[in-house]
Structures are given as structure tokens and as C-alpha cells.
Design a protein around this motif. Structure first.
Motif, PDB file in Angstrom:
ATOM      1  N   SER A   1      -7.016 -25.060  15.223  1.00 39.40           N
ATOM      2  CA  SER A   1      -7.152 -26.512  15.260  1.00 39.40           C
ATOM      3  C   SER A   1      -8.298 -26.902  16.188  1.00 39.40           C
ATOM      4  O   SER A   1      -8.795 -26.079  16.964  1.00 39.40           O
ATOM      5  CB  SER A   1      -5.847 -27.167  15.730  1.00 39.40           C
ATOM      6  OG  SER A   1      -5.540 -26.760  17.065  1.00 39.40           O
ATOM      7  N   PHE A   2      -8.700 -28.165  16.121  1.00 42.13           N
ATOM      8  CA  PHE A   2      -9.754 -28.669  17.002  1.00 42.13           C
ATOM      9  C   PHE A   2      -9.600 -30.168  17.168  1.00 42.13           C
ATOM     10  O   PHE A   2      -8.867 -30.819  16.433  1.00 42.13           O
ATOM     11  CB  PHE A   2     -11.146 -28.311  16.474  1.00 42.13           C
ATOM     12  CG  PHE A   2     -11.490 -28.935  15.144  1.00 42.13           C
ATOM     13  CD1 PHE A   2     -12.186 -30.129  15.076  1.00 42.13           C
ATOM     14  CD2 PHE A   2     -11.136 -28.315  13.957  1.00 42.13           C
ATOM     15  CE1 PHE A   2     -12.507 -30.697  13.859  1.00 42.13           C
ATOM     16  CE2 PHE A   2     -11.449 -28.866  12.727  1.00 42.13           C
ATOM     17  CZ  PHE A   2     -12.139 -30.065  12.680  1.00 42.13           C
TER      18      PHE A   2
ATOM     19  N   ASP B   1     -18.718 -26.039  19.213  1.00 48.70           N
ATOM     20  CA  ASP B   1     -17.288 -26.198  19.494  1.00 48.70           C
ATOM     21  C   ASP B   1     -16.994 -27.669  19.748  1.00 48.70           C
ATOM     22  O   ASP B   1     -17.511 -28.249  20.703  1.00 48.70           O
ATOM     23  CB  ASP B   1     -16.925 -25.341  20.715  1.00 48.70           C
ATOM     24  CG  ASP B   1     -15.438 -25.368  21.036  1.00 48.70           C
ATOM     25  OD1 ASP B   1     -14.677 -26.010  20.287  1.00 48.70           O
ATOM     26  OD2 ASP B   1     -15.039 -24.748  22.043  1.00 48.70           O
ATOM     27  N   TYR B   2     -16.160 -28.280  18.911  1.00 45.21           N
ATOM     28  CA  TYR B   2     -15.776 -29.679  19.103  1.00 45.21           C
ATOM     29  C   TYR B   2     -14.796 -29.845  20.264  1.00 45.21           C
ATOM     30  O   TYR B   2     -14.585 -30.958  20.742  1.00 45.21           O
ATOM     31  CB  TYR B   2     -15.108 -30.229  17.844  1.00 45.21           C
ATOM     32  CG  TYR B   2     -16.028 -30.555  16.685  1.00 45.21           C
ATOM     33  CD1 TYR B   2     -17.348 -30.101  16.648  1.00 45.21           C
ATOM     34  CD2 TYR B   2     -15.578 -31.317  15.617  1.00 45.21           C
ATOM     35  CE1 TYR B   2     -18.174 -30.399  15.580  1.00 45.21           C
ATOM     36  CE2 TYR B   2     -16.399 -31.624  14.537  1.00 45.21           C
ATOM     37  CZ  TYR B   2     -17.701 -31.156  14.524  1.00 45.21           C
ATOM     38  OH  TYR B   2     -18.519 -31.453  13.457  1.00 45.21           O
ATOM     39  N   GLY B   3     -14.159 -28.756  20.692  1.00 45.19           N
ATOM     40  CA  GLY B   3     -13.167 -28.843  21.748  1.00 45.19           C
ATOM     41  C   GLY B   3     -11.792 -29.211  21.216  1.00 45.19           C
ATOM     42  O   GLY B   3     -11.591 -29.460  20.024  1.00 45.19           O
ATOM     43  N   VAL B   4     -10.823 -29.243  22.116  1.00 42.86           N
ATOM     44  CA  VAL B   4      -9.449 -29.610  21.765  1.00 42.86           C
ATOM     45  C   VAL B   4      -8.937 -30.641  22.757  1.00 42.86           C
ATOM     46  O   VAL B   4      -9.518 -30.860  23.822  1.00 42.86           O
ATOM     47  CB  VAL B   4      -8.514 -28.384  21.768  1.00 42.86           C
ATOM     48  CG1 VAL B   4      -8.905 -27.408  20.678  1.00 42.86           C
ATOM     49  CG2 VAL B   4      -8.516 -27.695  23.122  1.00 42.86           C
TER      50      VAL B   4
ATOM     51  N   TYR C   1     -13.083 -27.185  26.266  1.00 43.23           N
ATOM     52  CA  TYR C   1     -13.912 -26.256  25.522  1.00 43.23           C
ATOM     53  C   TYR C   1     -13.667 -24.815  25.963  1.00 43.23           C
ATOM     54  O   TYR C   1     -13.408 -24.550  27.127  1.00 43.23           O
ATOM     55  CB  TYR C   1     -15.394 -26.603  25.698  1.00 43.23           C
ATOM     56  CG  TYR C   1     -15.753 -27.975  25.204  1.00 43.23           C
ATOM     57  CD1 TYR C   1     -15.585 -29.090  26.024  1.00 43.23           C
ATOM     58  CD2 TYR C   1     -16.228 -28.170  23.922  1.00 43.23           C
ATOM     59  CE1 TYR C   1     -15.900 -30.359  25.567  1.00 43.23           C
ATOM     60  CE2 TYR C   1     -16.549 -29.431  23.465  1.00 43.23           C
ATOM     61  CZ  TYR C   1     -16.380 -30.528  24.283  1.00 43.23           C
ATOM     62  OH  TYR C   1     -16.677 -31.783  23.833  1.00 43.23           O
ATOM     63  N   GLN C   2     -13.766 -23.908  25.021  1.00 42.13           N
ATOM     64  CA  GLN C   2     -13.643 -22.483  25.318  1.00 42.13           C
ATOM     65  C   GLN C   2     -14.816 -22.066  26.206  1.00 42.13           C
ATOM     66  O   GLN C   2     -15.965 -22.344  25.902  1.00 42.13           O
ATOM     67  CB  GLN C   2     -13.663 -21.678  24.026  1.00 42.13           C
ATOM     68  CG  GLN C   2     -13.331 -20.209  24.180  1.00 42.13           C
ATOM     69  CD  GLN C   2     -11.838 -19.949  24.267  1.00 42.13           C
ATOM     70  OE1 GLN C   2     -11.057 -20.757  23.797  1.00 42.13           O
ATOM     71  NE2 GLN C   2     -11.466 -18.835  24.854  1.00 42.13           N
TER      72      GLN C   2
ATOM     73  N   LYS D   1      -4.903 -26.593  21.538  1.00 49.28           N
ATOM     74  CA  LYS D   1      -4.295 -27.381  20.477  1.00 49.28           C
ATOM     75  C   LYS D   1      -5.099 -28.644  20.207  1.00 49.28           C
ATOM     76  O   LYS D   1      -5.429 -29.397  21.113  1.00 49.28           O
ATOM     77  CB  LYS D   1      -2.853 -27.755  20.852  1.00 49.28           C
ATOM     78  CG  LYS D   1      -1.910 -26.549  20.925  1.00 49.28           C
ATOM     79  CD  LYS D   1      -0.474 -26.982  21.122  1.00 49.28           C
ATOM     80  CE  LYS D   1       0.462 -25.777  21.105  1.00 49.28           C
ATOM     81  NZ  LYS D   1       1.871 -26.176  21.265  1.00 49.28           N
ATOM     82  N   GLY D   2      -5.413 -28.849  18.921  1.00 45.67           N
ATOM     83  CA  GLY D   2      -6.105 -30.045  18.486  1.00 45.67           C
ATOM     84  C   GLY D   2      -5.329 -30.760  17.401  1.00 45.67           C
ATOM     85  O   GLY D   2      -4.247 -30.321  16.983  1.00 45.67           O
TER      86      GLY D   2
END
Length: 690
Positions: free
Chosen positions: A688-689, A655-658, A569-570, A673-674
Motif C-alpha cells: 500500500s501507499f 516513493d509516495y510514502g505512507v 518514507y522508506q 500502511k497506506g
């Protein structure tokens, strides 16, 4: 007589792992010169016992956002392994080689993951469950005494060497990122003050400290739009508007230039705020009848208003035709003693006149007309006000379903499609459940201590005293204040089924269901989404992410409703900065989340409104793990909380995260990158996610 003895120094790199040579992977030795003069036989020998590193028993050192510090303070004490023979035989103390992981228990140098949406790091080194400030500690034998605060101990008098991380240029003219940061930092300080409940005025202290420490922006006064502030933004406190430059007057409802202040602009109004103290006519969506200021003497006695100050500025703006910002103060729909300020955009002062007011004295009236082609703001407020007041009647053309939860929630969840009003299709078939399906979420998996479960000493009373076991697990402080989360933490502990405290205990929040009027709506690009009729203050609990617990093997490849704690996660900072309250920097509450196991929750077949919350690279919601106990079993919930103030009818996103992060070879920028293409439209969109 020379009584010097030989001493070998501990290598500096033992305490500073960063001194290890990157090429040879060896530690440079730094021995002190050995003195050649030996003591006489009659002289007593001074023994220097070896030092051993000991971590503090109740704190772990974090770098503020996400993880342990590599150079945090280290507590040392001498070992007690000396014996009687040492007094008779001289021997220099052995050189201690301290393992590097003793100093730095988690090395994430090769991992670029962050914890920002409140997510865990996923680096190669797996940390054990630490005990940072605010997380679970072993139960002390005696209750901790509450700290007594000096009325002036929290007020900043000088900035010192504090770095606000806002440049001089950004202080004068900000942007959305700086405005959001200032707002979040102010509110974090305010929440902390509410938590410790000092005797001085909370809002004055919070805004005064931020101002003196340089946490402010848009200090240059201006006519027209303010950088970083958008039509429809909401503010819960007058001081917030001052800190971000929307309205610079701390007390008056009219912010204006005098002729002496600006040779270019001359006497002119910049901003007006309706606060309900005068006879303003505010019902019109595009017009405002604003009462002049003044009309009382120093003793509070009524008298005629005078054409000076703000009144003179508004009169001058009639002829100048300059833009005037309008902020409308309204009463909170659920808190009668709380006002909310809505930025309604640009208006023009069209005319003014005088009337005899209710006091029997002369008063000025100014008519302001809203400029066209601006996003709706106050109009949205009036729309949702009508929806709340007529809860069972929804006249919108896109209305589909009265309650998507079919009575499972205390508040109904409408379903609307205003993108295609003729399409009455409802979301794909799923079973609505108001809370987590707890299969597989037992104590055995998370290895919690059963002996410390439940607050048995809080029978029939809320958990608000220092003897409460659940409060001790939360760092001896309540995690919520008036149902508002105070700080993000690695884990928050709520009272559960085994606790004898009442259902309205302030530590029970996420388990108690929806508190907001939420609705599911059709978005233009991202399918169904979630929004609220109510204004949402930063830290407000929005909903739980409910679903079915899954293992990696059980997760389906096409599951678009999967919550995964192992994503990257950011990072962002949400908690208060201790320096803004004259506290030590090590008092920073950790936001680093590191659950002992990956948690996968699927809302594909069973779920609640949380399944409709979309991803955004610039979210306004974050997730927080919550633990509670029921009859000897411990459960984990995922609570979704507001990151910042959210206006009504604004889409709620997190945020779904990557899956992975790479560092570009060209400019050393982290690339998230997701697997799925992101359509959030944010200026910070990663593309992307998941």
C-alpha cells in the motif's frame, strides 16, 4: 599537606540519556566519595565551576541517515559565574542536572518514520531548523578558505576497522540489492571527488578506495549470468562493471578463464566489451563482429595479433559453446566525450577467422550471436536514438500526441499508448504549467532571513568563489557538479531573481526546466507513467513536481495527484561515506529533511510531467526540497532526481510514502500502511501507499 577538596561528579545519565531507568523514569546518581580531609585555612581553595552543555555553533550531530545522534560529541566550557567570595568560603560545586532534551533535541523513539525517499520524519517531537553540515548557516564575517587536498590524502591504503556492511558470502555472490548499493556508494564517492576536485585521478581513486574497503560484490568469476545484474543495465564507468563483477578485467576488453585458473571451465571467454578501440562491427542488433585483442608491441608499433590470452579464450568458446556476456560501449547522446556501457545479455561465439586489418597486419575476427528470448537492451538504445534523430516524426503505432506540454517546455513531451494502440484517449483535462504555482509560498511562512538573500558579490559571474553568499548557504560548496546533484540535504539553496549572477550559474538547475527527452506512456497496471528517451545518470535532475500549493482544508479526498512532504518514507543512504575518502565520520552530510511546515502540492488541475510519475516501493527517483529567492520573497520547489543510473525507456518512479507505520507484535517488523493498494510489482512491495 593534603590539599584534597570535596567534588561531586555529574551523573552519567546526564550525558547518556539512555541510562535513564525505563521503569522509574529516574536518573541514577553516581556521586564520588567525599573526602573527609579538609584543607587548612592557609591553603588556597581550588574551585571547580559547573559544566554547561554547548552545541557546536555550526554543526548538528546526525546519525548518518535520519536525525540527530543521542550520543554525539558534546562541546563543553566552564561557566564564568564564580565570584570573589568563593575564594574565602569553601563550598562544593553544585551537581548539574542537564535536561535530557539538551543532549537529544529530537526524540523519535516512538516514531518509526524514515526520511528515505527524501522525506521528513513525522514524529511527535517537532525539531527546529537545525544547521547540519551542508545546510544554511549564518553568514560568516570572513569567507572560508578552500581546503587544499594532498594528492595522496584521499587514497585508502588499508581497510582498518571499516565495516562495508557486505558479508563475505555477499562479496563472493551478490544480489540486486547489493549490486545497487555498491553502484550507488561508488558513484557517491565519485561525485564527492568531483566536488572537491582533488589533483589525483577521480575514477581511479573512487574505484580503488571502494575495492580496498570491501565495497564490491560478485568477486567469484563465473561464466553466464551475474547475480543482481539485469539485461539492459547501464554503466557510466569501466570501474563500475569491475566492482559488481560483470567484467573483472580492469583494462582488457576480453575477460576470460585460463586453463590454469579453472580446471572445470578450462580456457573460455566470460565477457567481452566493445569500446570503440578496434574495428568491431556493432550495428547488428543480434550479432556482433568482435576484433581480437593485441596487435601492437611495447612501443606501440603495429604487428600481427597472436592466438593467446583473450583471443585463445574466444577461440575455445567456439567449440565449447559457452555463454559469453556482451557489453556494448556507446557514445552518450549529449556528451561526446562520455561513453555508456550497455549490458546486452548472453551471446554465443559462432566462428572466427583472420583478416588483414587497416594496419596491414593480421587480425582475428569473432562472430557472436545473441541468444533468443532475452529482454531488448541494445535494440532499445537504437530505437530511442532514431527517435532523437527524427524528433518530429514518430512512427510508433501507439503515438497519440506530439507535445503534451503544448510548447510550455523547451523539449516536447510526446504521449504514447502501446498497451492499447487503438485507444487515442489523452489524460484527463488539466492545465500544463512548467513550474510551481507559488501561491502561499512566501518568506513569512518559512521565516527566512531576508538580510542574507541574494549573492550581490557575484555580479555577472557564476557562483564559484568562496565569497558567494549562496555557496555559503550550501556549506561553502556547489550543490551540483556538471548539473549532477552531489548530496541529498535538508535543503538546497539555488540562486534566484535577486542574484546578479548569469542564468547559466551552476547553482541554478531546478528552476531552468526540463533537460531530458521525457515522454508520457500508458502502463499495463498503473495508468499513465513517465519515462525518458535519454540515459539518466545517478543524481541527474529529472523534473520539478509542479502544481498548486494547498492547505489541508483545501485538499480534495479523491486527489490522486497530491504531493505531501509529511508522509513517511522508506529510508535509504545516498550520500557518500566519509570513511571511503579518509574523512572523519562526523563529516557525513545529513539527509534528514525536516521542513518547518507541511507542504502540499496538488497537480490535479495544474501540473507538469511530474504528475505522471508513479509510485514504487523500489523507486529509482527521490525528491529534494529546493529554496530560492526572488525580489525579497523565498520560494520552495520540489525537485525530482535520479537515485541511480536509469536506462532509456525505463519507467521513472518515486516513493509516495505512507500515512503510518506500525511495529508488528510477532517479529518486531515495521509495517508501512497506506490507503491505496500498491501495484508496483517490486520484490519489496509494501502492499500500500499514501
Amino acid at each position: 599537606m593534603d590539599k584534597s577538596i570535596p567534588i561531586k561528579a555529574i551523573p552519567v545519565a546526564c550525558v547518556r540519556p539512555d541510562l535513564v531507568d525505563d521503569v522509574t523514569k529516574t536518573i541514577p546518581t553516581m556521586e564520588s566519595p567525599v573526602l573527609t580531609t579538609m584543607p587548612s585555612a592557609s591553603s588556597p581553595l581550588l574551585m571547580v565551576p559547573p559544566l554547561r552543555t554547548i552545541w557546536p555553533s555550526n554543526k548538528e550531530w546526525y546519525d548518518g541517515d535520519a536525525g540527530p545522534s543521542s550520543t554525539g560529541p558534546i562541546k563543553r566550557e566552564a561557566s564564568d559565574n564564580t565570584n570573589d567570595t568563593a575564594h574565602n568560603t569553601f563550598a562544593p560545586p553544585p551537581e548539574m542536572v542537564i535536561p535530557l532534551n539538551t543532549i537529544r533535541p529530537s526524540d523519535d523513539s516512538s516514531n518509526y518514520s524514515c526520511d528515505a525517499g527524501a522525506g521528513p520524519s513525522t514524529g511527535p517531537v517537532k525539531r527546529g531548523r537545525g544547521r547540519p553540515k551542508g545546510s544554511k548557516n549564518s553568514t560568516p564575517t570572513e569567507p572560508k578558505k578552500p581546503k587544499v587536498y594532498d594528492p595522496n590524502s584521499l587514497k585508502v591504503t588499508s581497510r582498518g576497522n571499516f565495516d562495508s556492511e557486505i558479508t563475505d558470502a555477499e562479496t563472493e555472490t551478490g544480489n540486486q540489492e547489493i549490486v545497487d548499493s555498491v553502484m550507488m556508494r561508488f558513484d557517491a564517492v565519485r561525485r564527492r571527488l568531483c566536488q572537491i576536485n582533488p589533483p589525483e585521478d577521480i575514477l581511479t581513486t573512487a574505484s580503488g578506495n571502494c575495492t580496498k574497503m570491501g565495497v564490491k560484490t560478485n568477486t567469484r568469476r563465473r561464466i553466464g549470468a551475474v547475480p543482481g545484474i539485469h539485461v539492459g543495465d547501464i554503466f557510466y564507468y569501466w570501474g563500475e562493471m569491475c566492482l559488481v563483477g560483470l567484467h573483472k578485467s580492469n583494462y582488457g576488453g576480453i575477460d576470460f578463464f585460463t586453463a590454469a585458473e579453472s580446471a572445470v571451465e578450462g580456457h573460455a571467454a566470460m565477457c567481452v566489451v566493445t569500446a570503440g578501440q578496434y574495428d568491431d562491427e556493432t550495428e547488428g542488433l543480434d550479432t556482433l563482429i568482435y576484433s581480437g585483442q593485441g596487435g601492437t608491441d611495447v612501443y606501440g608499433h603495429a604487428r600481427d595479433q597472436e592466438m593467446k590470452g583473450g583471443n585463445l579464450a574466444l577461440e575455445a568458446s567456439v567449440s565449447k559453446g559457452n555463454d559469453v556476456r556482451v557489453v556494448r560501449g556507446v557514445i552518450h547522446p549529449h556528451e561526446n566525450n562520455q561513453k555508456i556501457y550497455i549490458y546486452d545479455g548472453m551471446y554465443l561465439v559462432s566462428k572466427f577467422w583472420t583478416v588483414i586489418g587497416k594496419s596491414g597486419f593480421k587480425e582475428f575476427r569473432f562472430k557472436l550471436v545473441r541468444k533468443p528470448n532475452q529482454p531488448p537492451a541494445y535494440a532499445i538504445w537504437k530505437t530511442v536514438e532514431n527517435l532523437r534523430n527524427h524528433d518530429l516524426i514518430d512512427s510508433r503505432q501507439g503515438f497519440i500526441l506530439e507535445d503534451l506540454s503544448f510548447g510550455a517546455e523547451l523539449l516536447r513531451v510526446p504521449l504514447v499508448n502501446e498497451v492499447d494502440e487503438d485507444d487515442k484517449t489523452i489524460p484527463e483535462d488539466f492545465d500544463y504549467i512548467p513550474s510551481q504555482c507559488h501561491s502561499g509560498m512566501m518568506t513569512q511562512e518559512f521565516h527566512f532571513d531576508r538580510q542574507s538573500l541574494g549573492c550581490q558579490n557575484c555580479r555577472h559571474q557564476p557562483c564559484m568563489h568562496q565569497n558567494c553568499t549562496c555557496m555559503r548557504r550550501n556549506g561553502d560548496l556547489l550543490p551540483y557538479h556538471n548539473n549532477i546533484l552531489v548530496c541529498r540535504k535538508p535543503l538546497i539553496y539555488e540562486c534566484g531573481g535577486s542574484c546578479p549572477c548569469p542564468d547559466d550559474c551552476p547553482t541554478r538547475l531546478v528552476q531552468t526546466g526540463l533537460k531530458l527527452h521525457l515522454e508520457v506512456f500508458k502502463t499495463r497496471n498503473c495508468g499513465w507513467g513517465l519515462r525518458s528517451w535519454d540515459p539518466i545518470r545517478a543524481g541527474t535532475f529529472i523534473c520539478e513536481f509542479a502544481g498548486v500549493r494547498k492547505t489541508k482544508e483545501e485538499v480534495e479526498e479523491d486527489d490522486d495527484y497530491l504531493f505531501d512532504t509529511s508522509k513517511i518514507y522508506q529510508r535509504f543512504r545516498w550520500n557518500y561515506e566519509p570513511e571511503l575518502l579518509l574523512e572523519d565520520s562526523w563529516e557525513q552530510v545529513s539527509e534528514f529533511i525536516n521542513l518547518p511546515t507541511q507542504v502540499l502540492i496538488s497537480a490535479k488541475e495544474k501540473g507538469n510531467v511530474g504528475r505522471f510519475m508513479n509510485h514504487s516501493c523500489s523507486p529509482n527517483v527521490f525528491w529534494q526540497p529546493i529554496e530560492y529567492e526572488n525580489r525579497g520573497d523565498v520560494y520552495l520547489l520540489i525537485g525530482l532526481f535520479a537515485m541511480k543510473h536509469i536506462p532509456p525507456m525505463t519507467e521513472l518512479t518515486y516513493d509516495y510514502g505512507v500515512s503510518c507505520v506500525e511495529r508488528s507484535e510477532e517479529d518486531e517488523v515495521l509495517l508501512y500502511k497506506g490507503k491505496k493498494t500498491c501495484l508496483c510489482g517490486s520484490v519489496k512491495c509494501r502492499g500500500s501507499f499514501t
